[in-house]
Motif scaffolding. Structure first.
Motif, PDB file in Angstrom:
ATOM      1  N   VAL A  21       0.842  -1.198   0.000  1.00  0.00           N
ATOM      2  CA  VAL A  21       0.000   0.000   0.000  1.00  0.00           C
ATOM      3  C   VAL A  21       0.875   1.246   0.000  1.00  0.00           C
ATOM      4  CG1 VAL A  21      -1.703   1.312   1.325  1.00  0.00           C
ATOM      5  CG2 VAL A  21      -1.909  -1.156   1.149  1.00  0.00           C
ATOM      6  N   ASP A  22       1.909   1.273   0.823  1.00  0.00           N
ATOM      7  CA  ASP A  22       2.811   2.425   0.873  1.00  0.00           C
ATOM      8  C   ASP A  22       3.499   2.650  -0.467  1.00  0.00           C
ATOM      9  OD1 ASP A  22       2.240   2.951   3.519  1.00  0.00           O
ATOM     10  OD2 ASP A  22       3.990   1.863   4.282  1.00  0.00           O
ATOM     11  N   ILE A  23       3.925   1.575  -1.103  1.00  0.00           N
ATOM     12  CA  ILE A  23       4.584   1.692  -2.408  1.00  0.00           C
ATOM     13  C   ILE A  23       3.601   2.232  -3.441  1.00  0.00           C
ATOM     14  CG2 ILE A  23       5.624   0.384  -4.306  1.00  0.00           C
ATOM     15  CD1 ILE A  23       6.852  -1.455  -2.146  1.00  0.00           C
ATOM     16  N   ALA A  24       2.395   1.700  -3.446  1.00  0.00           N
ATOM     17  CA  ALA A  24       1.376   2.157  -4.401  1.00  0.00           C
ATOM     18  C   ALA A  24       1.101   3.646  -4.244  1.00  0.00           C
ATOM     19  CB  ALA A  24       0.091   1.357  -4.219  1.00  0.00           C
ATOM     20  N   LEU A  25       0.925   4.097  -3.024  1.00  0.00           N
ATOM     21  CA  LEU A  25       0.624   5.500  -2.787  1.00  0.00           C
ATOM     22  C   LEU A  25       1.834   6.395  -3.054  1.00  0.00           C
ATOM     23  CD1 LEU A  25      -1.603   5.185   0.403  1.00  0.00           C
ATOM     24  CD2 LEU A  25      -2.320   5.467  -1.984  1.00  0.00           C
ATOM     25  N   ALA A  26       3.033   5.917  -2.738  1.00  0.00           N
ATOM     26  CA  ALA A  26       4.247   6.691  -2.997  1.00  0.00           C
ATOM     27  C   ALA A  26       4.462   6.908  -4.489  1.00  0.00           C
ATOM     28  CB  ALA A  26       5.457   5.991  -2.388  1.00  0.00           C
ATOM     29  N   LEU A  27       3.993   5.987  -5.304  1.00  0.00           N
ATOM     30  CA  LEU A  27       4.162   6.078  -6.757  1.00  0.00           C
ATOM     31  C   LEU A  27       2.938   6.684  -7.445  1.00  0.00           C
ATOM     32  CD1 LEU A  27       5.933   2.672  -7.331  1.00  0.00           C
ATOM     33  CD2 LEU A  27       6.955   4.947  -7.283  1.00  0.00           C
ATOM     34  N   SER A  28       2.062   7.288  -6.653  1.00  0.00           N
ATOM     35  CA  SER A  28       0.877   8.009  -7.149  1.00  0.00           C
ATOM     36  C   SER A  28      -0.175   7.135  -7.807  1.00  0.00           C
ATOM     37  CB  SER A  28       1.291   9.135  -8.097  1.00  0.00           C
ATOM     38  OG  SER A  28       2.140  10.041  -7.450  1.00  0.00           O
ATOM     39  N   PHE A  29      -0.270   5.882  -7.386  1.00  0.00           N
ATOM     40  CA  PHE A  29      -1.400   5.061  -7.807  1.00  0.00           C
ATOM     41  C   PHE A  29      -2.552   5.387  -6.862  1.00  0.00           C
ATOM     42  CE2 PHE A  29       2.049   2.657  -9.695  1.00  0.00           C
ATOM     43  CZ  PHE A  29       1.510   2.286 -10.912  1.00  0.00           C
ATOM     44  N   SER A  30      -3.768   5.279  -7.339  1.00  0.00           N
ATOM     45  CA  SER A  30      -4.910   5.644  -6.515  1.00  0.00           C
ATOM     46  C   SER A  30      -5.129   4.671  -5.362  1.00  0.00           C
ATOM     47  CB  SER A  30      -6.173   5.740  -7.361  1.00  0.00           C
ATOM     48  OG  SER A  30      -6.435   4.509  -7.997  1.00  0.00           O
ATOM     49  N   ASP A  31      -4.758   3.411  -5.562  1.00  0.00           N
ATOM     50  CA  ASP A  31      -4.880   2.414  -4.510  1.00  0.00           C
ATOM     51  C   ASP A  31      -4.007   1.213  -4.854  1.00  0.00           C
ATOM     52  OD1 ASP A  31      -6.304   1.036  -6.495  1.00  0.00           O
ATOM     53  OD2 ASP A  31      -8.242   1.612  -5.679  1.00  0.00           O
ATOM     54  N   GLN A  32      -3.950   0.257  -3.936  1.00  0.00           N
ATOM     55  CA  GLN A  32      -3.112  -0.912  -4.138  1.00  0.00           C
ATOM     56  C   GLN A  32      -3.606  -1.768  -5.299  1.00  0.00           C
ATOM     57  OE1 GLN A  32      -2.451  -3.347  -0.681  1.00  0.00           O
ATOM     58  NE2 GLN A  32      -1.578  -5.023  -1.878  1.00  0.00           N
ATOM     59  N   ALA A  33      -4.915  -1.825  -5.495  1.00  0.00           N
ATOM     60  CA  ALA A  33      -5.461  -2.652  -6.580  1.00  0.00           C
ATOM     61  C   ALA A  33      -5.012  -2.144  -7.950  1.00  0.00           C
ATOM     62  CB  ALA A  33      -6.981  -2.686  -6.497  1.00  0.00           C
ATOM     63  N   SER A  34      -5.037  -0.842  -8.151  1.00  0.00           N
ATOM     64  CA  SER A  34      -4.603  -0.310  -9.449  1.00  0.00           C
ATOM     65  C   SER A  34      -3.100  -0.498  -9.634  1.00  0.00           C
ATOM     66  CB  SER A  34      -4.995   1.154  -9.611  1.00  0.00           C
ATOM     67  OG  SER A  34      -4.416   1.942  -8.613  1.00  0.00           O
ATOM     68  N   PHE A  35      -2.335  -0.391  -8.547  1.00  0.00           N
ATOM     69  CA  PHE A  35      -0.898  -0.665  -8.612  1.00  0.00           C
ATOM     70  C   PHE A  35      -0.652  -2.121  -8.986  1.00  0.00           C
ATOM     71  CE2 PHE A  35       2.761  -2.253  -5.989  1.00  0.00           C
ATOM     72  CZ  PHE A  35       3.754  -1.859  -6.856  1.00  0.00           C
ATOM     73  N   THR A  36      -1.350  -3.031  -8.315  1.00  0.00           N
ATOM     74  CA  THR A  36      -1.184  -4.460  -8.590  1.00  0.00           C
ATOM     75  C   THR A  36      -1.561  -4.784 -10.029  1.00  0.00           C
ATOM     76  OG1 THR A  36      -1.597  -5.017  -6.279  1.00  0.00           O
ATOM     77  CG2 THR A  36      -1.924  -6.783  -7.895  1.00  0.00           C
ATOM     78  N   ARG A  37      -2.625  -4.195 -10.517  1.00  0.00           N
ATOM     79  CA  ARG A  37      -3.071  -4.433 -11.889  1.00  0.00           C
ATOM     80  C   ARG A  37      -2.012  -3.950 -12.895  1.00  0.00           C
ATOM     81  NH1 ARG A  37      -7.787  -3.211 -11.000  1.00  0.00           N
ATOM     82  NH2 ARG A  37      -7.610  -0.949 -11.140  1.00  0.00           N
ATOM     83  N   ALA A  38      -1.507  -2.741 -12.708  1.00  0.00           N
ATOM     84  CA  ALA A  38      -0.499  -2.188 -13.627  1.00  0.00           C
ATOM     85  C   ALA A  38       0.796  -2.979 -13.545  1.00  0.00           C
ATOM     86  CB  ALA A  38      -0.242  -0.721 -13.307  1.00  0.00           C
ATOM     87  N   PHE A  39       1.214  -3.331 -12.338  1.00  0.00           N
ATOM     88  CA  PHE A  39       2.462  -4.076 -12.155  1.00  0.00           C
ATOM     89  C   PHE A  39       2.355  -5.462 -12.770  1.00  0.00           C
ATOM     90  CE2 PHE A  39       5.714  -6.499 -10.014  1.00  0.00           C
ATOM     91  CZ  PHE A  39       6.768  -5.605  -9.916  1.00  0.00           C
ATOM     92  N   SER A  40       1.242  -6.134 -12.530  1.00  0.00           N
ATOM     93  CA  SER A  40       1.036  -7.483 -13.074  1.00  0.00           C
ATOM     94  C   SER A  40       0.984  -7.470 -14.595  1.00  0.00           C
ATOM     95  CB  SER A  40      -0.254  -8.086 -12.526  1.00  0.00           C
ATOM     96  OG  SER A  40      -0.182  -8.206 -11.127  1.00  0.00           O
ATOM     97  N   GLN A  41       0.343  -6.469 -15.151  1.00  0.00           N
ATOM     98  CA  GLN A  41       0.248  -6.363 -16.609  1.00  0.00           C
ATOM     99  C   GLN A  41       1.631  -6.130 -17.227  1.00  0.00           C
ATOM    100  OE1 GLN A  41      -2.316  -3.199 -17.923  1.00  0.00           O
ATOM    101  NE2 GLN A  41      -2.649  -4.151 -19.907  1.00  0.00           N
ATOM    102  N   ALA A  42       2.456  -5.349 -16.559  1.00  0.00           N
ATOM    103  CA  ALA A  42       3.769  -5.019 -17.103  1.00  0.00           C
ATOM    104  C   ALA A  42       4.798  -6.127 -16.903  1.00  0.00           C
ATOM    105  CB  ALA A  42       4.290  -3.736 -16.468  1.00  0.00           C
ATOM    106  N   THR A  43       4.723  -6.831 -15.772  1.00  0.00           N
ATOM    107  CA  THR A  43       5.771  -7.805 -15.450  1.00  0.00           C
ATOM    108  C   THR A  43       5.327  -9.257 -15.530  1.00  0.00           C
ATOM    109  OG1 THR A  43       5.274  -7.808 -13.087  1.00  0.00           O
ATOM    110  CG2 THR A  43       6.860  -6.165 -13.879  1.00  0.00           C
ATOM    111  N   GLY A  44       4.022  -9.493 -15.529  1.00  0.00           N
ATOM    112  CA  GLY A  44       3.528 -10.866 -15.525  1.00  0.00           C
ATOM    113  C   GLY A  44       3.499 -11.481 -14.134  1.00  0.00           C
ATOM    114  N   ARG A  45       3.800 -10.686 -13.109  1.00  0.00           N
ATOM    115  CA  ARG A  45       3.794 -11.144 -11.724  1.00  0.00           C
ATOM    116  C   ARG A  45       3.085 -10.113 -10.853  1.00  0.00           C
ATOM    117  NH1 ARG A  45       8.881 -11.995 -13.518  1.00  0.00           N
ATOM    118  NH2 ARG A  45       9.671 -14.089 -13.303  1.00  0.00           N
ATOM    119  N   ALA A  46       2.475 -10.591  -9.796  1.00  0.00           N
ATOM    120  CA  ALA A  46       1.917  -9.676  -8.799  1.00  0.00           C
ATOM    121  C   ALA A  46       3.081  -9.079  -8.006  1.00  0.00           C
ATOM    122  CB  ALA A  46       0.973 -10.429  -7.874  1.00  0.00           C
ATOM    123  N   PRO A  47       2.906  -7.893  -7.427  1.00  0.00           N
ATOM    124  CA  PRO A  47       3.997  -7.282  -6.665  1.00  0.00           C
ATOM    125  C   PRO A  47       4.513  -8.163  -5.524  1.00  0.00           C
ATOM    126  CG  PRO A  47       2.261  -5.684  -7.029  1.00  0.00           C
ATOM    127  CD  PRO A  47       1.750  -6.991  -7.521  1.00  0.00           C
ATOM    128  N   GLY A  48       3.618  -8.818  -4.809  1.00  0.00           N
ATOM    129  CA  GLY A  48       4.055  -9.706  -3.729  1.00  0.00           C
ATOM    130  C   GLY A  48       4.885 -10.870  -4.243  1.00  0.00           C
TER     131      GLY A  48
END
Length: 101
Positions: A48-75
């Motif tokens: 959550v802290d990483i998502a907000l620090a990078l200006s994502f609106s929430d952790q879900a949108s961060f996870t979605r963007a990260f997964s789409q770009a890397t093929g893996r969930a952030p965790g």
């Protein structure tokens, strides 16, 4: 950025893409996700802290963007490539605690 370069948005976007190889939006997205990878491998911040620090609106949108770009969930990326310092197993905790008699 276009106004700083004294160009219209259209001309700036075209010139930026020609010079850098990506549209301005795509370039910023790539840089944000690169920063996310660095923060995940350090392992000292929550998702959550990483998502907000990078200006994502929430952790879900961060996870979605990260997964789409890397093929893996952030965790999953953190488990594979980083070391999570504050995540201890119960066995680790038992070893760290003194035995009370």
């Amino acid at each position: 950025m276009a106004s700083i370069a004294c160009l219209s948005r259209y001309h700036f976007a075209r010139a930026f893409k020609q010079a850098v190889g990506h549209s301005p939006h795509r370039y910023v997205s790539i840089r944000r996700l690169d920063r996310a990878k660095a923060l995940l491998t350090q392992g000292d911040r929550s998702l959550v802290d990483i998502a907000l620090a990078l200006s994502f609106s929430d952790q879900a949108s961060f996870t979605r963007a990260f997964s789409q770009a890397t093929g893996r969930a952030p965790g999953q990326y953190r488990r594979e490539f980083g070391s999570r310092q504050h995540d201890s197993s119960p066995a680790d905790i038992r070893q760290a605690l003194p035995v009370l008699a």
